[in-house]
Design a protein around this motif. Structure first.
Motif, short mmCIF file in Angstrom:
data_model
loop_
_atom_site.label_atom_id
_atom_site.label_comp_id
_atom_site.label_asym_id
_atom_site.label_seq_id
_atom_site.Cartn_x
_atom_site.Cartn_y
_atom_site.Cartn_z
N ASN A 198 -76.91 3.76 54.54
CA ASN A 198 -76.99 2.90 53.35
C ASN A 198 -77.24 3.68 52.07
O ASN A 198 -77.64 3.12 51.05
N ARG A 199 -77.01 5.00 52.11
CA ARG A 199 -77.16 5.84 50.92
C ARG A 199 -75.94 6.76 50.79
O ARG A 199 -75.53 7.39 51.75
N ALA A 200 -75.38 6.81 49.59
CA ALA A 200 -74.26 7.72 49.32
C ALA A 200 -74.82 9.01 48.75
O ALA A 200 -75.38 9.02 47.65
N ILE A 201 -74.70 10.10 49.52
CA ILE A 201 -75.28 11.37 49.06
C ILE A 201 -74.29 12.54 49.10
O ILE A 201 -74.48 13.53 48.40
N SER A 202 -73.25 12.46 49.93
CA SER A 202 -72.28 13.55 49.98
C SER A 202 -71.63 13.71 48.61
O SER A 202 -71.27 12.73 47.96
N SER A 203 -71.48 14.94 48.17
CA SER A 203 -70.93 15.21 46.84
C SER A 203 -69.83 16.27 46.94
O SER A 203 -69.81 17.08 47.86
N VAL A 204 -68.93 16.23 45.96
CA VAL A 204 -67.72 17.07 46.03
C VAL A 204 -67.38 17.64 44.65
O VAL A 204 -67.53 16.96 43.63
N LYS A 205 -66.92 18.88 44.66
CA LYS A 205 -66.36 19.50 43.45
C LYS A 205 -64.89 19.80 43.70
O LYS A 205 -64.54 20.40 44.71
N VAL A 206 -64.02 19.36 42.79
CA VAL A 206 -62.59 19.61 42.90
C VAL A 206 -62.16 20.37 41.65
O VAL A 206 -62.36 19.90 40.53
N VAL A 207 -61.57 21.55 41.86
CA VAL A 207 -61.11 22.38 40.74
C VAL A 207 -59.59 22.42 40.74
O VAL A 207 -58.98 22.80 41.74
N ASN A 208 -59.01 22.02 39.63
CA ASN A 208 -57.55 22.02 39.48
C ASN A 208 -57.02 23.45 39.48
O ASN A 208 -57.55 24.31 38.78
N LYS A 209 -55.98 23.72 40.27
CA LYS A 209 -55.41 25.07 40.37
C LYS A 209 -53.91 25.05 40.10
O LYS A 209 -53.27 24.00 40.07
N ASP A 210 -53.34 26.25 39.92
CA ASP A 210 -51.91 26.37 39.63
C ASP A 210 -51.07 26.03 40.85
O ASP A 210 -51.56 26.08 42.00
N ASP A 211 -49.80 25.73 40.62
CA ASP A 211 -48.86 25.46 41.71
C ASP A 211 -48.84 26.64 42.69
O ASP A 211 -48.85 27.80 42.28
N GLY A 212 -48.80 26.31 43.97
CA GLY A 212 -48.76 27.36 44.99
C GLY A 212 -50.11 27.72 45.54
O GLY A 212 -50.22 28.45 46.53
N ASN A 213 -51.18 27.23 44.91
CA ASN A 213 -52.53 27.53 45.38
C ASN A 213 -52.82 26.88 46.73
O ASN A 213 -53.50 27.44 47.58
N GLY A 214 -52.26 25.65 46.93
CA GLY A 214 -52.57 24.90 48.14
C GLY A 214 -53.96 24.30 48.05
O GLY A 214 -54.63 24.37 47.02
N ILE A 215 -54.41 23.70 49.15
CA ILE A 215 -55.75 23.10 49.22
C ILE A 215 -56.68 24.06 49.96
O ILE A 215 -56.41 24.42 51.11
N ASN A 216 -57.73 24.48 49.30
CA ASN A 216 -58.74 25.34 49.92
C ASN A 216 -60.06 24.59 49.93
O ASN A 216 -60.45 23.99 48.92
N VAL A 217 -60.74 24.60 51.08
CA VAL A 217 -61.96 23.80 51.24
C VAL A 217 -63.13 24.67 51.67
O VAL A 217 -62.99 25.57 52.50
N GLU A 218 -64.28 24.39 51.07
CA GLU A 218 -65.54 25.06 51.42
C GLU A 218 -66.59 23.98 51.63
O GLU A 218 -66.64 23.00 50.88
N THR A 219 -67.42 24.11 52.67
CA THR A 219 -68.43 23.09 52.94
C THR A 219 -69.83 23.68 53.01
O THR A 219 -70.00 24.86 53.36
N HIS A 220 -70.83 22.85 52.69
CA HIS A 220 -72.23 23.24 52.78
C HIS A 220 -73.03 22.06 53.35
O HIS A 220 -72.94 20.94 52.82
#
Length: 303
Positions: A97-119
């Motif tokens: 009943n609590r929303a706590i997960s948080s996310v940072k999304v950084v816009n990158k140039d074409d060809g970068n693809g999706i890169n993910v890091e978790t903590h």
């Protein structure tokens, strides 16, 4: 007089040393404005129920200070939104009943693809996020998902998509969000039951490739693709696991997914598939469709 000159010389030398140190620490051309400009491509989604101490922990894990956050575009994810997308796949007690997960999304140039890091994310791996976000249609972004302490992280997907929508100014199609959410949960549950989250991600990703690239439609074709991929990976699936993956692929097959874009965004998965020498062609389904074509042709000729 000599003492005064020596004192002045010493002060001058100290000033020169101080200026040199600042020049080393701050690259030429760097300024507060340039730092702020670099944050203009940063989009943050914060859990709406973070306490002050939890917020401080999350921001630290996302690599941001409160001052820097002022130069980012910030949105919030509520617990109501979590339930809206996750109730169909997870029990309410798991979502909480609590929303706590948080996310940072950084816009990158074409060809970068999706890169993910978790903590502090225990239930979802980086590859799971990458695959699900590619299914949702995200492109060329660095994504960091964090919790103030160990959390499942399933709600982080909602935050990432919400931040990305803000970045692009477009709303991700509802069916894409649903399919991505289902993919993340299905893959996570499969990995938990198998005791191998990465193999689960690879299996689901390979099956998804077959379904999308070959336009597999029927339940029989999809099951054939699942069983063929599992056999190549030396994985034994239960009927329940096959049924869940089939249900997921039944949703994914209806999405307008470009297979080339999928491969570009989820590079990590396809590099792994290449290294494992997994054949992504679904031969059984292909020859089945050829047989069906000639059977229909035969019926038309003699009809």
């Amino acid at each position: 007089m000599k003492k005064t000159m020596k004192l002045r010389k010493m002060i001058s030398m100290m000033l020169v040393a101080a200026v040199a140190a600042v020049m080393v620490l701050v690259p030429a051309g760097a300024s507060a404005d340039s730092v702020n400009d670099s944050l203009s491509d940063t989009y943050v989604s914060l859990g709406a129920n973070l306490s002050d101490s939890e917020r401080a922990t999350v921001l630290s894990l996302l690599g941001l200070t409160e001052d820097e956050l002022q130069n980012c575009t910030v949105v919030q994810v509520t617990n109501q939104e979590e339930h809206e997308y996750l109730d169909a796949y997870l029990s309410s007690s798991v979502i909480g009943n609590r929303a706590i997960s948080s996310v940072k999304v950084v816009n990158k140039d074409d060809g970068n693809g999706i890169n993910v890091e978790t903590h502090n994310i225990t239930y979802c791996t980086e590859t799971m996020y990458q695959n699900a976000l590619a299914t949702a249609g995200l492109e060329d972004a660095d994504v960091t998902v964090a919790g103030p302490y160990n959390v499942s992280g399933t709600a982080g997907l909602i935050g990432a998509i919400k931040a990305y929508d803000t970045m692009t100014g477009k709303d991700t199609a509802e069916e894409s969000v649903e399919a991505a959410t289902q993919e993340l949960v299905t893959t996570s549950e499969l990995g938990e039951s198998m005791g191998d989250q990465e193999s689960a991600s690879t299996l689901v990703g390979a099956v998804k490739d077959k379904v999308v690239s070959e336009g597999l439609e029927t339940e029989e074709e999809i099951r054939d693709a699942i069983e063929d991929t599992a056999e190549q990976m030396d994985i034994t699936l239960t009927e329940d696991q096959i049924a869940k993956i089939t249900a997921l692929m039944d949703e994914i097959k209806n999405l307008d997914i470009d297979i080339n874009a999928l491969k570009e965004q989820a590079k990590g998965l396809y590099d792994k598939l290449d290294s494992l020498d997994i054949d992504l062609s679904s031969a059984q389904g292909f020859f089945s469709r050829i047989g069906e074509f000639f059977s229909n042709l035969w019926d038309r000729i003699f009809g």
